[in-house]
Design an enzyme around this catalytic site. Structure first.
Site, PDB file in Angstrom:
ATOM      1  N   GLU A  81      49.494  33.201  43.013  1.00 38.07           N
ATOM      2  CA  GLU A  81      50.030  34.491  42.421  1.00 38.07           C
ATOM      3  C   GLU A  81      50.277  35.253  43.339  1.00 38.07           C
ATOM      4  O   GLU A  81      51.437  36.240  43.180  1.00 38.07           O
ATOM      5  CB  GLU A  81      48.916  34.922  41.399  1.00 38.07           C
ATOM      6  CG  GLU A  81      48.856  34.105  40.205  1.00 38.07           C
ATOM      7  CD  GLU A  81      47.694  32.987  40.336  1.00 38.07           C
ATOM      8  OE1 GLU A  81      47.545  32.347  39.206  1.00 38.07           O
ATOM      9  OE2 GLU A  81      47.186  32.758  41.356  1.00 38.07           O
TER      10      GLU A  81
ATOM     11  N   PHE B 188      36.254  34.269  28.929  1.00 39.68           N
ATOM     12  CA  PHE B 188      36.618  33.534  29.991  1.00 39.68           C
ATOM     13  C   PHE B 188      38.071  33.980  30.435  1.00 39.68           C
ATOM     14  O   PHE B 188      38.862  34.261  29.837  1.00 39.68           O
ATOM     15  CB  PHE B 188      36.937  32.132  29.574  1.00 39.68           C
ATOM     16  CG  PHE B 188      37.557  31.192  30.473  1.00 39.68           C
ATOM     17  CD1 PHE B 188      36.417  30.649  31.465  1.00 39.68           C
ATOM     18  CD2 PHE B 188      38.820  30.675  30.438  1.00 39.68           C
ATOM     19  CE1 PHE B 188      37.146  29.987  32.568  1.00 39.68           C
ATOM     20  CE2 PHE B 188      39.260  29.704  31.292  1.00 39.68           C
ATOM     21  CZ  PHE B 188      38.376  29.334  32.491  1.00 39.68           C
ATOM     22  N   GLN B 189      37.956  34.116  31.950  1.00 45.08           N
ATOM     23  CA  GLN B 189      39.279  34.699  32.596  1.00 45.08           C
ATOM     24  C   GLN B 189      39.551  35.968  32.002  1.00 45.08           C
ATOM     25  O   GLN B 189      40.824  36.370  32.092  1.00 45.08           O
ATOM     26  CB  GLN B 189      40.433  33.717  32.468  1.00 45.08           C
ATOM     27  CG  GLN B 189      40.035  32.331  33.420  1.00 45.08           C
ATOM     28  CD  GLN B 189      41.395  31.663  33.539  1.00 45.08           C
ATOM     29  OE1 GLN B 189      42.349  31.464  32.838  1.00 45.08           O
ATOM     30  NE2 GLN B 189      41.258  30.881  34.662  1.00 45.08           N
TER      31      GLN B 189
ATOM     32  N   LYS C  97      46.724  37.415  24.388  1.00 41.28           N
ATOM     33  CA  LYS C  97      47.349  35.992  23.821  1.00 41.28           C
ATOM     34  C   LYS C  97      47.659  36.519  22.232  1.00 41.28           C
ATOM     35  O   LYS C  97      48.681  35.924  21.654  1.00 41.28           O
ATOM     36  CB  LYS C  97      46.126  35.272  24.016  1.00 41.28           C
ATOM     37  CG  LYS C  97      47.073  33.794  23.732  1.00 41.28           C
ATOM     38  CD  LYS C  97      46.094  32.737  24.400  1.00 41.28           C
ATOM     39  CE  LYS C  97      46.530  31.569  24.255  1.00 41.28           C
ATOM     40  NZ  LYS C  97      45.695  30.206  24.796  1.00 41.28           N
TER      41      LYS C  97
ATOM     42  N   MET D  84      48.411  40.889  67.448  1.00 45.20           N
ATOM     43  CA  MET D  84      48.247  42.333  67.560  1.00 45.20           C
ATOM     44  C   MET D  84      46.777  42.806  67.642  1.00 45.20           C
ATOM     45  O   MET D  84      46.502  43.643  68.532  1.00 45.20           O
ATOM     46  CB  MET D  84      49.010  42.831  66.322  1.00 45.20           C
ATOM     47  CG  MET D  84      49.178  44.393  66.445  1.00 45.20           C
ATOM     48  SD  MET D  84      50.248  44.846  67.759  1.00 45.20           S
ATOM     49  CE  MET D  84      51.843  44.719  67.049  1.00 45.20           C
TER      50      MET D  84
END
Length: 583
Positions: free
Chosen positions: A52, A114-115, A164, A481
């Site tokens: 993502e 969940f999630q 949802k 760096m």
């Protein structure tokens, strides 16, 4: 015309009505209704990334190379939290993106389902604005508002969290209409302040334009107006990392980039000028160096659409809140109406002083016949690609600064890099977004070995969509760096700044069905770069470079612009200082 449809269908319809042609995303349970609607249509192309964070960076690359907002679709919980780094990157660099996240059903919110994650709470500090939509009837209106907020005023990322059950439910779709939003940023500058700036332009003997990404964000008209004003006045111009290309690198008044790794002549001009005109820049700490010693004797004008940027870091004498294009148009109009006056003779002397600073040759380095110097690699990349329809992205580190120093950009929207957040792993997915937007163009990501590995999984995306992105990796087997700072500031104690188990990049490319090229010989570099350019598919170019090359010039932390470290190949007006020269 209002229509009844599910929330999921509303999302797709709203995107179509906003002119969206591409969405970058990754599916999951909480967004499956939207993915089902994507499956049932052919107007919007979905690009399946491998992470993502990659989706958001790809959307940033798309947005920055087109001027249109990028769109991201991810699921709830880890899908949303994985996107946070990219969202914060877009906020820091003022990139317009719309992030759509799935959420657990409304009746489960707060139950540790969940999630489930508090996406709105998590992203509140790193978005321009965000929404949790609990009513399907309000979904379309919210999406249209999100596009308005993301692209108006100072651009930035916005997020819409969609449960949802809202996606499944039926509601009334409202098409976009002329905005009645309360968010209406001021675009026209105050004429009295603009007139004061014109008066300062007429009197200035040592002026400089200091420009930033806001010029590019304002659109192509702003860059054209900037070029007209600079060329008409004859004033020198410098730019931040984010503003490269707004004024052409081949332009007569161009000083190069300024700041921590900016050019000596640009930083000295900023320090000694008597009129500093900041255009679409925010006085970032990488630009200012020590604030109490920043451009100490200048009148400072600041043009910015974001009122919160004015006087935030540097006190401004002439504050002008407004869109860069609108303000520059008025500056030109008033300056011309007053007779196009400048202190031409004094400005000519100022250019002569700048030419003296140029003689320091601050980008000089010691070439080698045995080892590829990173500066040489980028000089050759620039020479062999500048005639192409070229877009350049970068990762973050030494290679990023060398690319800004040695590659020239004639137009805006051709240079995509992570400025404010400095996000390692940005460049590769950004190059994918750029290539999607410009399928026929040559898209090159200048990378370091460590940065590139952070999102290397996106090779799967490049291979799946047969995107001919070129990954030009300056491989020094170091966190370059970090290692440089450890050498200069921490007694050469190289604490965890090297890589002992790098992959074989050629074999890695081949494992993804792409082409790999390895080069460690300066004499063979040109042929290898041409092979990369001419290959029709994705390429990983493993360019093995000098391991301990340092990126100069450099303003050490806590120092002023006139206290720069230069490489030891730059000799005029300098003294040795631990492998570098102090000016």
């Amino acid at each position: 015309m209002k229509r009844e449809m599910t929330g999921a269908k509303m999302v797709v319809q709203a995107l179509k009505d906003q002119g969206v042609d591409t969405v970058f995303g990754y599916p999951g349970g909480a967004v499956l209704p939207i993915y089902d609607e994507i499956f049932l249509q052919n107007d919007i192309r979905h690009i399946l990334v491998r992470h993502e964070q990659g989706a958001v960076h790809a959307a940033e690359g798309y947005a920055r190379s087109t001027g249109k907002p990028g769109v991201v679709l991810v699921t709830s919980g880890p899908g949303a939290t994985n996107a946070v780094t990219g969202i914060t990157d877009a906020l820091m660099d003022s990139i317009p993106i719309i992030v759509l996240t799935g959420q657990v059903p409304t009746f489960m919110i707060g139950s540790d389902a969940f999630q489930e994650a508090d996406t709105v709470g998590i992203t509140r500090p790193c978005t321009k604005h965000n929404w949790l939509v609990k009513d399907t009837d309000k979904l379309a209106e919210t999406i249209h508002e999100a596009f308005h907020v993301a692209t108006s005023g100072r651009p930035g990322p916005v997020l819409i969290d969609i449960p949802k059950d809202v996606q499944f439910a039926t509601g009334t779709y409202v098409p976009p209409k002329p905005s009645t939003s309360h968010y209406q940023p001021k675009v026209k500058g105050d004429i009295e302040e603009i007139t004061e700036l014109v008066a300062a332009i007429e009197k200035a003997k040592k002026p400089v334009f200091y420009t930033g990404g806001g010029v590019i964000n304002s659109g192509p008209g702003a860059s054209q107006l900037l070029r007209e004003l600079v060329d008409a006045t004859g004033f020198p111009i410098t730019s931040t990392l984010m503003g490269l290309g707004a004024y052409p690198a081949s332009g007569a008044n161009w000083l190069g980039m300024l700041g921590m790794h900016g050019l000596y002549e640009a930083n000295m001009a900023m320090h000694d000028c008597d009129l500093l005109i900041a255009v679409g820049a925010r006085f970032d700490d990488r630009i200012t160096g020590r604030i109490d010693a920043f451009s100490p004797n200048s009148i400072k004008a600041h043009i910015d659409i974001d009122p919160s940027s004015i006087n935030k870091v540097i006190k401004t004498d002439i504050p002008i809140v407004g869109d860069v294009a609108h303000v520059l148009e008025d500056v030109l109009k008033i300056w011309k109406s007053r007779g196009r006056k400048t202190q031409a003779e004094a400005v000519q002397k100022w250019h002569a002083q700048i030419d003296e600073w140029r003689k320091v040759n601050c980008l000089a380095y010691r070439p080698s016949e045995k080892t590829i110097q990173p500066q040489y690699a980028l000089q050759r990349l620039e020479a062999l690609t500048k005639g192409h329809d070229r877009y350049v992205t970068t990762e973050v580190g030494q290679h990023q600064m060398w690319a800004a120093q040695f590659m020239g950009f004639e137009d805006p929207n051709r240079w995509m890099t992570s400025g404010g957040l400095g996000t390692m792993g940005y460049g590769f997915p950004a190059s994918i977004g750029v290539q999607i937007a410009h399928p026929e163009a040559l898209v090159i990501n200048v990378a370091g070995d460590a940065s590139w590995l952070m999102n290397m999984q996106e090779m799967g995306t490049a291979a799946q969509y047969d995107l001919p992105v070129k990954q030009f990796i300056l491989n020094n087997e170091r966190l370059g760096m970090v290692r440089q700072w450890q050498e200069l500031l921490h007694g050469s104690r190289y604490s965890h700044s090297w890589s002992e188990s790098l992959p074989d990049f050629v074999k890695l490319a081949e494992a993804f069905g792409a082409k790999g090229i390895h080069c460690d010989d300066p004499a063979k570099l040109d042929d290898a770069i041409m092979e990369m350019i001419e290959h029709p598919g994705p390429v990983i170019f493993d360019c093995v470079v000098e391991k301990h090359a340092n990126c100069f010039p450099m303003i050490p932390s806590g120092k002023a612009h006139n206290e720069m470290l230069l490489g030891d190949a730059s000799t005029e007006g300098a003294i040795e200082s631990g492998g570098a020269v102090l000016v």
